[in-house]
Design a protein around this motif. Structure first.
Motif, PDB file in Angstrom:
ATOM      1  N   THR A  83      50.859   5.382  65.132  1.00 11.80           N
ATOM      2  CA  THR A  83      52.210   5.308  64.558  1.00 11.80           C
ATOM      3  C   THR A  83      53.266   5.306  65.670  1.00 11.80           C
ATOM      4  N   LYS A  84      53.093   6.169  66.657  1.00  9.33           N
ATOM      5  CA  LYS A  84      54.061   6.235  67.770  1.00  9.33           C
ATOM      6  C   LYS A  84      54.068   4.923  68.546  1.00  9.33           C
ATOM      7  N   THR A  87      55.906   2.281  66.664  1.00 17.19           N
ATOM      8  CA  THR A  87      57.346   2.536  66.708  1.00 17.19           C
ATOM      9  C   THR A  87      57.927   2.088  68.042  1.00 17.19           C
ATOM     10  N   GLU A  91      60.736  -1.295  69.142  1.00 18.96           N
ATOM     11  CA  GLU A  91      62.066  -1.051  69.725  1.00 18.96           C
ATOM     12  C   GLU A  91      62.526  -2.219  70.553  1.00 18.96           C
TER      13      GLU A  91
END
Length: 91
Positions: A83-84, A87, A91
């Motif tokens: 998940t990180k 993310t 960006e």
């Protein structure tokens, strides 16, 4: 002591960028504005986790044994890291 590459601004905590690379052998310099690789945007602990995952041939079962945690706990750590990374990639 090995210096750790800073990845966030000590003043405003925004992400830092690489501006210059230097060859230690011939002193050639490459100057520009480059983003840090995704792996370096992760914490030292997350980087170590990925290295251990790689060195255990991707076996969560083996990693769980090495870290003395349950398989579901290890699976949750992997899911959180996925998940990180998604993310950061967005960006």
């Amino acid at each position: 002591m090995i210096k750790k590459l800073p990845v966030s601004c000590p003043s405003c905590e925004n992400e830092l960028a690489v501006e210059k690379l230097i060859c230690n052998n011939c002193e050639t310099q490459v100057v520009g504005n480059y983003q840090l690789p995704l792996f370096l945007k992760l914490s030292a602990e997350e980087q170590e986790f990925i290295m251990q995952f790689f060195l255990s041939s991707g076996s969560l079962k083996d990693m769980a044994k090495q870290m003395d945690v349950s398989y579901p706990t290890m699976r949750n750590k992997v899911d959180d890291l996925i998940t990180k990374i998604k993310t950061i990639s967005d960006e």
